[in-house]
Design a protein around this motif. Structure first.
Motif, PDB file in Angstrom:
ATOM      1  N   THR A   1       0.840  -1.200   0.000  1.00 53.28           N
ATOM      2  CA  THR A   1       0.000   0.000   0.000  1.00 53.28           C
ATOM      3  C   THR A   1       0.873   1.247   0.000  1.00 53.28           C
ATOM      4  O   THR A   1       1.887   1.306   0.710  1.00 53.28           O
ATOM      5  N   LEU A   2       0.472   2.244  -0.769  1.00 54.29           N
ATOM      6  CA  LEU A   2       1.144   3.539  -0.776  1.00 54.29           C
ATOM      7  C   LEU A   2       0.408   4.489   0.159  1.00 54.29           C
ATOM      8  O   LEU A   2      -0.804   4.665   0.061  1.00 54.29           O
ATOM      9  N   SER A   3       1.158   5.107   1.067  1.00 53.43           N
ATOM     10  CA  SER A   3       0.574   6.051   2.008  1.00 53.43           C
ATOM     11  C   SER A   3       1.430   7.326   2.045  1.00 53.43           C
ATOM     12  O   SER A   3       2.172   7.602   1.099  1.00 53.43           O
ATOM     13  N   ILE A   4       1.342   8.107   3.121  1.00 54.20           N
ATOM     14  CA  ILE A   4       1.917   9.448   3.190  1.00 54.20           C
ATOM     15  C   ILE A   4       2.805   9.580   4.421  1.00 54.20           C
ATOM     16  O   ILE A   4       2.401   9.213   5.531  1.00 54.20           O
ATOM     17  N   VAL A   5       3.994  10.129   4.257  1.00 52.30           N
ATOM     18  CA  VAL A   5       4.884  10.394   5.382  1.00 52.30           C
ATOM     19  C   VAL A   5       4.192  11.331   6.380  1.00 52.30           C
ATOM     20  O   VAL A   5       3.610  12.349   5.993  1.00 52.30           O
ATOM     21  N   GLY A   6       4.238  10.980   7.656  1.00 51.46           N
ATOM     22  CA  GLY A   6       3.655  11.812   8.698  1.00 51.46           C
ATOM     23  C   GLY A   6       2.155  11.722   8.828  1.00 51.46           C
ATOM     24  O   GLY A   6       1.546  12.476   9.586  1.00 51.46           O
ATOM     25  N   VAL A   7       1.542  10.770   8.113  1.00 50.49           N
ATOM     26  CA  VAL A   7       0.084  10.724   8.018  1.00 50.49           C
ATOM     27  C   VAL A   7      -0.580  10.548   9.382  1.00 50.49           C
ATOM     28  O   VAL A   7      -1.695  11.053   9.604  1.00 50.49           O
TER      29      VAL A   7
ATOM     30  N   THR B   1       6.546  11.309   0.685  1.00 51.75           N
ATOM     31  CA  THR B   1       6.255  12.724   0.847  1.00 51.75           C
ATOM     32  C   THR B   1       5.456  13.214  -0.370  1.00 51.75           C
ATOM     33  O   THR B   1       5.124  12.440  -1.270  1.00 51.75           O
ATOM     34  N   GLN B   2       5.154  14.510  -0.420  1.00 47.89           N
ATOM     35  CA  GLN B   2       4.319  15.057  -1.494  1.00 47.89           C
ATOM     36  C   GLN B   2       5.055  14.969  -2.832  1.00 47.89           C
ATOM     37  O   GLN B   2       6.263  15.203  -2.914  1.00 47.89           O
ATOM     38  N   PHE B   3       4.304  14.649  -3.879  1.00 46.16           N
ATOM     39  CA  PHE B   3       4.894  14.498  -5.213  1.00 46.16           C
ATOM     40  C   PHE B   3       5.232  15.866  -5.809  1.00 46.16           C
ATOM     41  O   PHE B   3       4.512  16.850  -5.608  1.00 46.16           O
ATOM     42  N   PHE B   4       6.308  15.922  -6.609  1.00 40.31           N
ATOM     43  CA  PHE B   4       6.610  17.131  -7.376  1.00 40.31           C
ATOM     44  C   PHE B   4       5.388  17.570  -8.189  1.00 40.31           C
ATOM     45  O   PHE B   4       5.109  18.766  -8.325  1.00 40.31           O
TER      46      PHE B   4
ATOM     47  N   ARG C   1       9.617  17.852   1.920  1.00 37.88           N
ATOM     48  CA  ARG C   1      10.743  17.237   1.206  1.00 37.88           C
ATOM     49  C   ARG C   1      10.140  16.468   0.045  1.00 37.88           C
ATOM     50  O   ARG C   1      10.054  15.235   0.068  1.00 37.88           O
ATOM     51  N   PRO C   2       9.699  17.181  -1.002  1.00 34.78           N
ATOM     52  CA  PRO C   2       8.916  16.546  -2.067  1.00 34.78           C
ATOM     53  C   PRO C   2       9.732  15.556  -2.873  1.00 34.78           C
ATOM     54  O   PRO C   2      10.973  15.584  -2.881  1.00 34.78           O
ATOM     55  N   ILE C   3       9.019  14.697  -3.605  1.00 30.63           N
ATOM     56  CA  ILE C   3       9.643  13.578  -4.313  1.00 30.63           C
ATOM     57  C   ILE C   3       9.014  13.431  -5.694  1.00 30.63           C
ATOM     58  O   ILE C   3       7.822  13.693  -5.886  1.00 30.63           O
TER      59      ILE C   3
ATOM     60  N   ALA D   1      -2.340  25.040   5.512  1.00 29.94           N
ATOM     61  CA  ALA D   1      -2.314  26.037   6.579  1.00 29.94           C
ATOM     62  C   ALA D   1      -2.456  25.364   7.941  1.00 29.94           C
ATOM     63  O   ALA D   1      -3.330  24.529   8.156  1.00 29.94           O
ATOM     64  N   GLY D   2      -1.569  25.735   8.859  1.00 26.69           N
ATOM     65  CA  GLY D   2      -1.662  25.236  10.217  1.00 26.69           C
ATOM     66  C   GLY D   2      -1.222  23.800  10.416  1.00 26.69           C
ATOM     67  O   GLY D   2      -1.344  23.253  11.522  1.00 26.69           O
ATOM     68  N   MET D   3      -0.701  23.167   9.382  1.00 23.98           N
ATOM     69  CA  MET D   3      -0.292  21.770   9.513  1.00 23.98           C
ATOM     70  C   MET D   3       1.030  21.687  10.264  1.00 23.98           C
ATOM     71  O   MET D   3       1.922  22.499  10.064  1.00 23.98           O
ATOM     72  N   PRO D   4       1.175  20.699  11.149  1.00 23.67           N
ATOM     73  CA  PRO D   4       2.437  20.577  11.888  1.00 23.67           C
ATOM     74  C   PRO D   4       3.591  20.173  10.970  1.00 23.67           C
ATOM     75  O   PRO D   4       3.392  19.656   9.861  1.00 23.67           O
ATOM     76  N   ASP D   5       4.799  20.404  11.467  1.00 23.95           N
ATOM     77  CA  ASP D   5       6.006  20.185  10.670  1.00 23.95           C
ATOM     78  C   ASP D   5       6.403  18.710  10.713  1.00 23.95           C
ATOM     79  O   ASP D   5       7.416  18.327  11.305  1.00 23.95           O
ATOM     80  N   VAL D   6       5.594  17.867  10.051  1.00 28.05           N
ATOM     81  CA  VAL D   6       5.829  16.421  10.091  1.00 28.05           C
ATOM     82  C   VAL D   6       5.854  15.786   8.708  1.00 28.05           C
ATOM     83  O   VAL D   6       5.993  14.564   8.589  1.00 28.05           O
ATOM     84  N   LEU D   7       5.730  16.594   7.651  1.00 28.55           N
ATOM     85  CA  LEU D   7       5.531  16.034   6.312  1.00 28.55           C
ATOM     86  C   LEU D   7       6.831  15.775   5.553  1.00 28.55           C
ATOM     87  O   LEU D   7       6.792  15.263   4.443  1.00 28.55           O
ATOM     88  N   LYS D   8       7.969  16.087   6.161  1.00 31.24           N
ATOM     89  CA  LYS D   8       9.241  15.905   5.459  1.00 31.24           C
ATOM     90  C   LYS D   8       9.967  14.632   5.870  1.00 31.24           C
ATOM     91  O   LYS D   8      10.996  14.270   5.288  1.00 31.24           O
TER      92      LYS D   8
END
Length: 245
Positions: A93-99, A131-134, A158-160, A219-226
């Motif tokens: 399964t593909l998911s999201i960093v920091g989800v 992480t988020q796609f380019f 830290r996009p990919i 907006a307002g998202m914590p710094d966990v997505l990288k």
């Protein structure tokens, strides 16, 4: 080896299908357009006959909480019932960093529910979090445009490249189940506002970037997505990717 790719005609799925076919495997790209629908269960039993691995890179058509939650949980229910019936040995399964660290964002809660369903599904599994796609940066900018201003927060990402995501997913599909999570990211950390500035410097269109911590989807998202220091770093840089796209 027979591998069924749920969402196999989408951005990631089509690349995963091509990579696995290039490696000599029998690959079935599964999507509603091909009569295989995980959400309803239509066509799953036939598609999964003889399958060794199922890769799920499908996505909810809505980012709203309830539709996304219904999509991911109902699809998982149908998938695992069909996989156990077919004797599938590995589910990816593909998911999201920091989800799991963004409880106030409904779409992320839906992905957490999907991960929970994967762990409880009764089939050996591997979860790849990216992480988020380019390819996502341009649409985010468009959604955050007000006149000639692109208003975005300075949230660090830290996009990919989607190609690097597809490569990691294909690698997972060809490996033994980890029954765990692997985080992947691009090589560099940027503020989201800075990513927009880099994009418009490469492809100017008259817009300018305004840093606004209250604006847009993030907006307002914590710094966990990288990701953290354990994340697997893919090679493609955003500036290099921009020059080719």
């Amino acid at each position: 080896m027979k591998i069924v790719v749920i969402g196999g005609t989408g951005l990631i799925g089509s690349q995963v299908v091509a990579l696995l076919r290039d490696r000599g495997h029998e690959v079935v790209p599964a999507s509603p357009s091909k009569g295989i629908d995980a959400l309803t269960g239509e066509g799953l039993a036939d598609a999964l006959k003889g399958a060794d691995v199922v890769v799920d890179v499908s996505n909810s058509p809505s980012f709203d909480t309830e539709p996304a939650l219904d999509f991911f949980t109902r699809s998982a229910q149908h998938l695992f019932a069909a996989e156990k019936e077919a004797g599938v040995r590995h589910h990816v399964t593909l998911s999201i960093v920091g989800v799991d660290q963004v409880p106030d964002y409904g779409y992320y809660r839906a992905k957490v529910a999907q991960e929970k369903a994967v762990r409880a599904g009764g089939v050996p599994h591997s979860i790849v979090r990216a992480t988020q796609f380019f390819e996502f940066i341009g649409p985010v900018m468009d959604m955050s445009t007000d006149g000639k201003e692109v208003r975005l927060p300075s949230l660090r990402l830290r996009p990919i490249a989607s190609a690097d995501v597809a490569s990691a997913v294909a690698e997972a599909a060809l490996s033994e189940p980890s029954n765990g999570i692997r985080d992947i990211s691009g090589p560099e950390v940027y503020g989201l506002d800075r990513l927009a500035e880099i994009t418009l410097a490469a492809k100017p269109d008259g817009r300018t970037v305004v840093t606004d911590e209250t604006a847009g989807l993030f907006a307002g998202m914590p710094d966990v997505l990288k990701g953290d220091d354990t994340v697997h770093v893919a090679p493609t840089r955003y500036e290099d990717w921009l020059r080719k796209h």
